[in-house]
Write a protein that holds these residues in place. Structure first.
Motif, short mmCIF file in Angstrom:
data_model
loop_
_atom_site.label_atom_id
_atom_site.label_comp_id
_atom_site.label_asym_id
_atom_site.label_seq_id
_atom_site.Cartn_x
_atom_site.Cartn_y
_atom_site.Cartn_z
N ALA A 58 -7.85 0.71 -14.41
CA ALA A 58 -8.22 -0.29 -13.41
C ALA A 58 -7.15 -1.38 -13.35
O ALA A 58 -6.57 -1.75 -14.38
CB ALA A 58 -9.57 -0.89 -13.74
N THR A 59 -6.90 -1.86 -12.16
CA THR A 59 -5.92 -2.92 -11.93
C THR A 59 -6.56 -3.98 -11.04
O THR A 59 -7.24 -3.64 -10.08
CB THR A 59 -4.68 -2.36 -11.20
N ALA A 60 -6.35 -5.23 -11.38
CA ALA A 60 -6.86 -6.31 -10.54
C ALA A 60 -6.20 -6.22 -9.17
O ALA A 60 -4.99 -6.03 -9.06
CB ALA A 60 -6.58 -7.67 -11.18
N MET A 61 -7.03 -6.33 -8.13
CA MET A 61 -6.49 -6.25 -6.77
C MET A 61 -7.42 -6.98 -5.82
O MET A 61 -8.55 -7.30 -6.16
CB MET A 61 -6.31 -4.80 -6.33
N ALA A 62 -6.92 -7.23 -4.63
CA ALA A 62 -7.72 -7.83 -3.56
C ALA A 62 -7.42 -7.04 -2.29
O ALA A 62 -6.25 -6.86 -1.93
CB ALA A 62 -7.37 -9.30 -3.38
N LEU A 63 -8.47 -6.58 -1.64
CA LEU A 63 -8.33 -5.79 -0.42
C LEU A 63 -8.98 -6.52 0.73
O LEU A 63 -10.10 -6.99 0.61
CB LEU A 63 -8.97 -4.41 -0.61
N THR A 64 -8.26 -6.64 1.82
CA THR A 64 -8.81 -7.21 3.05
C THR A 64 -8.68 -6.17 4.15
O THR A 64 -8.11 -5.09 3.93
CB THR A 64 -8.06 -8.49 3.48
N SER A 65 -9.17 -6.51 5.30
CA SER A 65 -9.09 -5.61 6.43
C SER A 65 -7.65 -5.34 6.86
O SER A 65 -7.35 -4.30 7.45
CB SER A 65 -9.88 -6.21 7.60
N ARG A 111 2.11 -8.01 -2.61
CA ARG A 111 1.28 -8.08 -1.40
C ARG A 111 1.84 -7.12 -0.37
O ARG A 111 3.06 -6.98 -0.23
CB ARG A 111 1.26 -9.50 -0.83
N ALA A 112 0.93 -6.46 0.34
CA ALA A 112 1.35 -5.50 1.36
C ALA A 112 0.37 -5.55 2.52
O ALA A 112 -0.81 -5.86 2.34
CB ALA A 112 1.41 -4.09 0.77
N LYS A 113 0.87 -5.23 3.69
CA LYS A 113 -0.03 -5.14 4.84
C LYS A 113 -0.31 -3.66 5.12
O LYS A 113 0.54 -2.79 4.89
CB LYS A 113 0.54 -5.83 6.07
N LEU A 114 -1.53 -3.40 5.57
CA LEU A 114 -1.92 -2.03 5.90
C LEU A 114 -1.30 -1.66 7.24
O LEU A 114 -1.28 -2.46 8.17
CB LEU A 114 -3.45 -1.92 6.00
N ILE A 115 -0.79 -0.44 7.31
CA ILE A 115 -0.18 0.04 8.55
C ILE A 115 -0.69 1.45 8.85
O ILE A 115 -1.09 2.18 7.96
CB ILE A 115 1.37 0.04 8.46
N HIS A 116 -0.68 1.77 10.11
CA HIS A 116 -0.97 3.14 10.57
C HIS A 116 -2.33 3.69 10.15
O HIS A 116 -2.47 4.89 9.96
CB HIS A 116 0.12 4.12 10.12
N ARG A 127 -16.39 -1.99 7.59
CA ARG A 127 -17.80 -1.89 7.19
C ARG A 127 -17.95 -2.01 5.67
O ARG A 127 -18.84 -2.69 5.17
CB ARG A 127 -18.39 -0.55 7.61
N THR A 128 -17.08 -1.30 4.95
CA THR A 128 -17.14 -1.31 3.49
C THR A 128 -16.88 -2.70 2.94
O THR A 128 -17.61 -3.19 2.08
CB THR A 128 -16.12 -0.31 2.91
N LEU A 129 -15.86 -3.37 3.46
CA LEU A 129 -15.54 -4.71 3.00
C LEU A 129 -16.67 -5.68 3.31
O LEU A 129 -17.03 -6.53 2.48
CB LEU A 129 -14.22 -5.19 3.63
N PHE A 130 -17.26 -5.56 4.49
CA PHE A 130 -18.37 -6.42 4.87
C PHE A 130 -19.56 -6.20 3.94
O PHE A 130 -20.18 -7.15 3.46
CB PHE A 130 -18.78 -6.19 6.33
N ARG A 131 -19.86 -4.94 3.66
CA ARG A 131 -20.98 -4.61 2.78
C ARG A 131 -20.76 -5.20 1.38
O ARG A 131 -21.66 -5.80 0.79
CB ARG A 131 -21.16 -3.09 2.70
N HIS A 132 -19.56 -5.08 0.85
CA HIS A 132 -19.26 -5.62 -0.48
C HIS A 132 -19.29 -7.14 -0.48
O HIS A 132 -19.77 -7.76 -1.43
CB HIS A 132 -17.92 -5.09 -0.99
N HIS A 133 -18.80 -7.75 0.58
CA HIS A 133 -18.83 -9.21 0.70
C HIS A 133 -20.29 -9.70 0.74
O HIS A 133 -20.66 -10.65 0.04
CB HIS A 133 -18.09 -9.66 1.95
N ARG A 134 -21.11 -9.04 1.53
CA ARG A 134 -22.51 -9.42 1.67
C ARG A 134 -23.23 -9.31 0.31
O ARG A 134 -24.00 -10.18 -0.06
CB ARG A 134 -23.19 -8.54 2.72
#
Length: 142
Positions: A58-65, A111-116, A127-134
């Motif tokens: 496991a590695t500490a990370m942060a995922l956004t949309s 840091r990286a931006k999601l592409i493609h 949806r997944t990020l929203f569910r985890h945030h909620r």
């Protein structure tokens, strides 16, 4: 990367818990038994895959949309592109494979931006990020 949608849908199925007493979520007994058998089968297949190929540490990370940041000791060249494999659940031994463009590395964090991402994969990620945030907000409120 059609597989990303499948991984996120599977995660949603694993994490969805019907509410007791909620008439919209009541499932007929035979269907519930069938779902339990499918869940068991998926769990067993996942365990077999984990034994053949253990998950990375496991590695500490942060995922956004729109992007991802993670601890990474080496500096990656800005604007370089690649794929980040992200195992979203120990119960789901298939990674999300997120195409990224490196923004930069600073203080051991990349840091990286999601592409493609396909439209479908982006929708499932949102949806997944929203569910985890909620769920996180609900857990803090307790």
């Amino acid at each position: 990367m059609h597989g990303n949608s499948i991984v996120l849908q599977a995660l949603s199925s694993l994490e969805s818990l019907p509410k007791d007493g909620d008439t919209e979520h009541r499932i007929d007994h035979n269907v519930a038994r069938l779902e339990a058998k499918i869940d068991l089968t998926l769990t067993l297949v996942g365990e077999l895959l984990r034994r053949q190929t253990p998950l990375p540490p496991a590695t500490a990370m942060a995922l956004t949309s729109q992007g991802i940041a993670w601890e990474h000791p080496q500096t990656l060249a800005p604007h370089s592109q690649g794929v980040v494999s992200l195992y979203v659940s120990p119960r789901l031994p298939w990674p999300l494979k997120l195409p990224v463009e490196i923004i930069g590395t600073q203080d051991g964090k990349t840091r990286a931006k999601l592409i493609h991402l396909s439209e479908e994969a982006q929708e499932w990620l949102d949806r997944t990020l929203f569910r985890h945030h909620r769920r996180a907000v609900h857990a803090r409120a307790r």
